[in-house]
Design a protein around this motif. Structure first.
Motif, PDB file in Angstrom:
ATOM      1  N   ARG A  61      42.463  39.598  48.155  1.00  0.00           N
ATOM      2  CA  ARG A  61      43.501  38.665  47.695  1.00  0.00           C
ATOM      3  C   ARG A  61      43.880  38.934  46.234  1.00  0.00           C
ATOM      4  O   ARG A  61      44.783  38.310  45.701  1.00  0.00           O
ATOM      5  N   LEU A  62      43.181  39.854  45.606  1.00  0.00           N
ATOM      6  CA  LEU A  62      43.451  40.252  44.231  1.00  0.00           C
ATOM      7  C   LEU A  62      43.025  41.700  44.072  1.00  0.00           C
ATOM      8  O   LEU A  62      41.931  42.079  44.492  1.00  0.00           O
ATOM      9  N   ALA A  63      43.926  42.518  43.499  1.00  0.00           N
ATOM     10  CA  ALA A  63      43.576  43.912  43.240  1.00  0.00           C
ATOM     11  C   ALA A  63      42.624  43.981  42.048  1.00  0.00           C
ATOM     12  O   ALA A  63      42.803  43.255  41.065  1.00  0.00           O
ATOM     13  N   GLU A  64      41.631  44.854  42.141  1.00  0.00           N
ATOM     14  CA  GLU A  64      40.618  44.920  41.083  1.00  0.00           C
ATOM     15  C   GLU A  64      41.229  45.210  39.723  1.00  0.00           C
ATOM     16  O   GLU A  64      40.798  44.655  38.708  1.00  0.00           O
ATOM     17  N   GLU A  65      42.271  46.043  39.696  1.00  0.00           N
ATOM     18  CA  GLU A  65      42.888  46.397  38.421  1.00  0.00           C
ATOM     19  C   GLU A  65      43.700  45.256  37.815  1.00  0.00           C
ATOM     20  O   GLU A  65      44.104  45.312  36.652  1.00  0.00           O
ATOM     21  N   GLN A  66      43.940  44.195  38.588  1.00  0.00           N
ATOM     22  CA  GLN A  66      44.690  43.038  38.086  1.00  0.00           C
ATOM     23  C   GLN A  66      43.788  41.943  37.528  1.00  0.00           C
ATOM     24  O   GLN A  66      44.265  40.993  36.897  1.00  0.00           O
ATOM     25  N   LYS A  67      42.490  42.072  37.744  1.00  0.00           N
ATOM     26  CA  LYS A  67      41.568  40.996  37.367  1.00  0.00           C
ATOM     27  C   LYS A  67      41.679  40.636  35.893  1.00  0.00           C
ATOM     28  O   LYS A  67      41.820  39.454  35.541  1.00  0.00           O
ATOM     29  N   GLU A  68      41.601  41.611  35.019  1.00  0.00           N
ATOM     30  CA  GLU A  68      41.585  41.316  33.590  1.00  0.00           C
ATOM     31  C   GLU A  68      42.869  40.646  33.126  1.00  0.00           C
ATOM     32  O   GLU A  68      42.838  39.761  32.266  1.00  0.00           O
ATOM     33  N   SER A  69      44.000  41.057  33.680  1.00  0.00           N
ATOM     34  CA  SER A  69      45.262  40.439  33.261  1.00  0.00           C
ATOM     35  C   SER A  69      45.352  38.995  33.722  1.00  0.00           C
ATOM     36  O   SER A  69      45.900  38.131  33.015  1.00  0.00           O
ATOM     37  N   VAL A  70      44.788  38.696  34.905  1.00  0.00           N
ATOM     38  CA  VAL A  70      44.769  37.320  35.392  1.00  0.00           C
ATOM     39  C   VAL A  70      43.874  36.461  34.499  1.00  0.00           C
ATOM     40  O   VAL A  70      44.260  35.377  34.047  1.00  0.00           O
ATOM     41  N   LEU A  71      42.672  36.962  34.213  1.00  0.00           N
ATOM     42  CA  LEU A  71      41.742  36.200  33.382  1.00  0.00           C
ATOM     43  C   LEU A  71      42.274  36.029  31.967  1.00  0.00           C
ATOM     44  O   LEU A  71      41.995  35.008  31.310  1.00  0.00           O
ATOM     45  N   ALA A  72      43.041  36.994  31.482  1.00  0.00           N
ATOM     46  CA  ALA A  72      43.594  36.913  30.127  1.00  0.00           C
ATOM     47  C   ALA A  72      44.628  35.811  29.994  1.00  0.00           C
ATOM     48  O   ALA A  72      44.924  35.360  28.871  1.00  0.00           O
ATOM     49  N   ARG A  73      45.179  35.361  31.117  1.00  0.00           N
ATOM     50  CA  ARG A  73      46.171  34.273  31.077  1.00  0.00           C
ATOM     51  C   ARG A  73      45.509  32.897  30.984  1.00  0.00           C
ATOM     52  O   ARG A  73      46.204  31.883  30.899  1.00  0.00           O
ATOM     53  N   MET A  74      44.174  32.868  31.018  1.00  0.00           N
ATOM     54  CA  MET A  74      43.452  31.600  30.987  1.00  0.00           C
ATOM     55  C   MET A  74      42.752  31.402  29.644  1.00  0.00           C
ATOM     56  O   MET A  74      41.976  32.258  29.209  1.00  0.00           O
TER      57      MET A  74
END
Length: 304
Positions: A61-74
């Motif tokens: 449900r989430l690409a591994e390479e997108q994890k950091e960008s998602v967490l950076a929005r929090m």
């Protein structure tokens, strides 16, 4: 404010649902601020969000390479003024106490921009119980999430004073989050699913508190007949026993119902023992390998 104007989400309460809602919003491209008065809760929420992201990766449900960008929005803060400064939508997940919820919303009414829409993720209350205390009842409604790991269903429930524009905005926002919206036409305690679930929990607790049969046998009956993966007590562990107790205790005191009082007392024994449910490693069952997941527990027949 239109849906395309929504950029930042303020999550009040860093508990189980608060951090899940914040992660879901960040996953869909929104900037998120998670606020709590307790810095330890915030630190714990940050770790739990990281683990939640890993579970989403494992489930594709989430690409591994997108994890950091998602967490950076929090972002995480205990500074209420900073948290409120740019909020477009507020979602609140604090304990089930209407006075507490009203007090918190009243505080943020003074801090948030005029445009900000207030929503509550309350499990069992209705927004009219503390709408006036928010200071902006026309821009306030219930926006209730379930466990985002299990379902994409949300409840949108206005109170009689909620403006149609606020309802439309929150519904559109829910759809932007990929949710299936259950729009209630009138207030109802527990929305739709939770209203049914609350009656199930009450029935199960009544059977156990009155000594009719053991917790495990109550779950066996439910699981075996319905071919369900868990019974009501396994569900309570998943929800969190503190939450179940707070709801039960609130209604016991509000109604004077002797059976609800007995049910609350039955739950309180576990809470006082530190058995808070799945999140603490123990509740009615011990985790990570609860008894109800063991082969042969419920008498279910495979392949039929």
């Amino acid at each position: 404010m239109k849906i395309d104007d929504v950029k930042q989400i303020l999550v009040i309460g860093a508990g189980t649902m608060g951090h899940q809602i914040g992660f879901l919003c960040a996953l869909h491209g929104y900037d998120v601020v998670v606020y709590d008065v307790n810095d330890d809760f915030l630190a714990s929420a940050r770790k739990r969000v990281d683990r939640l992201a890993d579970r989403f990766i494992a489930r594709k449900r989430l690409a591994e390479e997108q994890k950091e960008s998602v967490l950076a929005r929090m972002a995480y803060t205990s500074d209420a003024e900073a948290a409120a400064a740019d909020a477009d939508i507020v979602t609140e997940s604090v304990p089930e106490d209407p006075a507490l919820k009203g007090k918190i919303f009243g505080q943020f009414n003074r801090l948030c921009p005029e445009r900000t829409i207030f929503t509550t993720n309350t499990s069992s209350l209705v927004p009219s119980m503390f709408a006036d205390a928010t200071g902006r009842p026309d821009r306030f409604l219930a926006f209730h999430f379930h466990d985002i790991q299990l379902t994409d269903v949300v409840d949108v429930m206005p109170h009689p004073g909620t403006s149609p524009q606020a309802v439309e905005l929150v519904r559109d926002f829910a759809e932007r989050l990929g949710q299936t919206v259950i729009l209630l036409e009138r207030e109802n305690f527990g929305y739709v699913f939770n209203a049914m679930l609350s009656d199930l929990f009450k029935s199960a607790l009544t059977l156990a508190a009155n000594g009719v049969t053991a917790v495990e046998d109550i779950d066996r009956a439910w699981m075996g007949v319905l071919q369900a993966p868990m019974g009501p007590f396994g569900m309570m562990d998943s929800v969190g026993l503190t939450t179940v107790w707070k709801i039960t205790d609130y209604w016991a005191k509000a109604t004077g119902d002797a059976q609800m009082t007995a049910n609350a007392a039955f739950l309180k024994v576990l809470i006082d023992d530190g058995r808070l449910g799945k999140k603490s490693g123990a509740g009615f069952y011990s985790y990570p390998k609860p008894l109800f997941q063991q082969p042969g527990f419920s008498g279910q027949k495979s392949g039929e």
